[in-house]
Motif scaffolding. Structure first.
Motif, PDB file in Angstrom:
ATOM      1  N   ASN A 104       0.853  -1.172   0.000  1.00 17.20           N
ATOM      2  CA  ASN A 104       0.000   0.000   0.000  1.00 17.20           C
ATOM      3  C   ASN A 104       0.896   1.231   0.000  1.00 17.20           C
ATOM      4  OD1 ASN A 104       0.759   0.576   2.700  1.00 17.20           O
ATOM      5  ND2 ASN A 104      -0.912  -0.669   3.510  1.00 17.20           N
ATOM      6  N   PRO A 105       0.335   2.435   0.024  1.00 16.97           N
ATOM      7  CA  PRO A 105       1.194   3.627  -0.036  1.00 16.97           C
ATOM      8  C   PRO A 105       2.204   3.761   1.089  1.00 16.97           C
ATOM      9  CG  PRO A 105      -1.048   4.203  -0.619  1.00 16.97           C
ATOM     10  CD  PRO A 105      -1.088   2.781  -0.136  1.00 16.97           C
ATOM     11  N   LYS A 106       2.008   3.020   2.180  1.00 16.37           N
ATOM     12  CA  LYS A 106       2.936   3.088   3.309  1.00 16.37           C
ATOM     13  C   LYS A 106       3.997   1.996   3.288  1.00 16.37           C
ATOM     14  CE  LYS A 106       0.952   6.662   4.980  1.00 16.37           C
ATOM     15  NZ  LYS A 106       1.648   7.975   4.911  1.00 16.37           N
ATOM     16  N   GLY A 107       3.923   1.101   2.310  1.00 15.74           N
ATOM     17  CA  GLY A 107       4.926   0.064   2.196  1.00 15.74           C
ATOM     18  C   GLY A 107       4.337  -1.312   1.999  1.00 15.74           C
ATOM     19  N   LEU A 108       5.182  -2.308   2.142  1.00 14.96           N
ATOM     20  CA  LEU A 108       4.739  -3.683   2.006  1.00 14.96           C
ATOM     21  C   LEU A 108       3.834  -4.077   3.160  1.00 14.96           C
ATOM     22  CD1 LEU A 108       8.075  -5.383   0.901  1.00 14.96           C
ATOM     23  CD2 LEU A 108       6.150  -4.699  -0.543  1.00 14.96           C
ATOM     24  N   ILE A 109       2.849  -4.910   2.855  1.00 18.11           N
ATOM     25  CA  ILE A 109       1.927  -5.389   3.874  1.00 18.11           C
ATOM     26  C   ILE A 109       2.509  -6.668   4.454  1.00 18.11           C
ATOM     27  CG2 ILE A 109      -0.436  -6.078   4.387  1.00 18.11           C
ATOM     28  CD1 ILE A 109      -1.297  -4.543   1.880  1.00 18.11           C
ATOM     29  N   GLY A 110       3.339  -6.507   5.448  1.00 14.33           N
ATOM     30  CA  GLY A 110       4.085  -7.625   5.986  1.00 14.33           C
ATOM     31  C   GLY A 110       5.276  -7.920   5.103  1.00 14.33           C
ATOM     32  N   ILE A 111       6.429  -8.082   5.711  1.00 13.46           N
ATOM     33  CA  ILE A 111       7.647  -8.373   4.961  1.00 13.46           C
ATOM     34  C   ILE A 111       8.092  -9.784   5.301  1.00 13.46           C
ATOM     35  CG2 ILE A 111      10.025  -7.721   4.530  1.00 13.46           C
ATOM     36  CD1 ILE A 111       9.233  -4.862   5.310  1.00 13.46           C
ATOM     37  N   ASN A 112       8.032 -10.653   4.320  1.00 13.52           N
ATOM     38  CA  ASN A 112       8.359 -12.056   4.532  1.00 13.52           C
ATOM     39  C   ASN A 112       9.809 -12.394   4.221  1.00 13.52           C
ATOM     40  OD1 ASN A 112       5.203 -12.183   3.286  1.00 13.52           O
ATOM     41  ND2 ASN A 112       5.597 -13.235   5.229  1.00 13.52           N
ATOM     42  N   TYR A 113      10.426 -11.579   3.357  1.00 12.21           N
ATOM     43  CA  TYR A 113      11.791 -11.859   2.946  1.00 12.21           C
ATOM     44  C   TYR A 113      12.578 -10.565   2.816  1.00 12.21           C
ATOM     45  CZ  TYR A 113       9.377 -16.126   1.561  1.00 12.21           C
ATOM     46  OH  TYR A 113       8.588 -17.257   1.550  1.00 12.21           O
ATOM     47  N   TRP A 114      13.851 -10.644   3.188  1.00 14.08           N
ATOM     48  CA  TRP A 114      14.769  -9.517   3.081  1.00 14.08           C
ATOM     49  C   TRP A 114      16.022  -9.922   2.319  1.00 14.08           C
ATOM     50  CZ3 TRP A 114      13.652  -4.649   4.505  1.00 14.08           C
ATOM     51  CH2 TRP A 114      12.695  -4.425   5.514  1.00 14.08           C
ATOM     52  N   GLY A 115      16.554  -8.978   1.556  1.00 18.22           N
ATOM     53  CA  GLY A 115      17.891  -9.140   1.042  1.00 18.22           C
ATOM     54  C   GLY A 115      18.893  -8.701   2.091  1.00 18.22           C
ATOM     55  N   LYS A 116      20.167  -8.838   1.796  1.00 16.02           N
ATOM     56  CA  LYS A 116      21.207  -8.470   2.752  1.00 16.02           C
ATOM     57  C   LYS A 116      21.637  -7.023   2.651  1.00 16.02           C
ATOM     58  CE  LYS A 116      23.093 -13.104   3.359  1.00 16.02           C
ATOM     59  NZ  LYS A 116      24.304 -13.962   3.311  1.00 16.02           N
TER      60      LYS A 116
END
Length: 124
Positions: A104-116
């Motif tokens: 949404n405009p405020k960002g991802l709805i829950g973050i399941n994965y991250w890069g380094k």
């Protein structure tokens, strides 16, 4: 089961441009949105930009809107961030992120994965 690898960070002059890329691999069919976050020394990690799998309605933080452009290529499983007119406050480690839910405009709805992360340094 999803790996995110950022590339393209480096040193850039004030007012210059840089393009970051995030390559996703693994169970990418579970991802419905991807985006970028950044974290400067001593500061909270903050949302930068996000885009849905469809490519519709990319979202941007107010601080980068009009200067940064996020794009995706589903065939290549990549998400790019074109950064123009870079400022000192853009200096940060930039992280690619992915959500199984969306954005949404405020960002991802829950973050399941991250890069380094990849470091971007804007010189004065």
């Amino acid at each position: 089961q999803v790996q995110l690898v950022e590339s393209g960070g480096g040193l850039v002059q004030y007012g210059g441009s840089l393009r970051l890329s995030c390559a996703a691999s693994g169970s990418i069919s579970s991802i419905n949105a991807m985006g970028w976050y950044r974290q400067a020394p001593g500061k909270e990690r903050e949302f930068v930009a996000a885009i849905l799998r469809t490519g519709f309605s990319p979202y941007y933080a107010d601080s980068v809107k009009g200067r940064f452009t996020v794009s995706r290529d589903n065939a290549k499983s990549t998400v790019d961030l074109q950064m123009n007119n870079l400022k000192r406050d853009d200096t940060a480690v930039y992280y690619c992120a992915a959500s199984r839910a969306g954005a949404n405009p405020k960002g991802l709805i829950g973050i399941n994965y991250w890069g380094k992360g990849t470091l971007v340094t804007v010189s004065s």
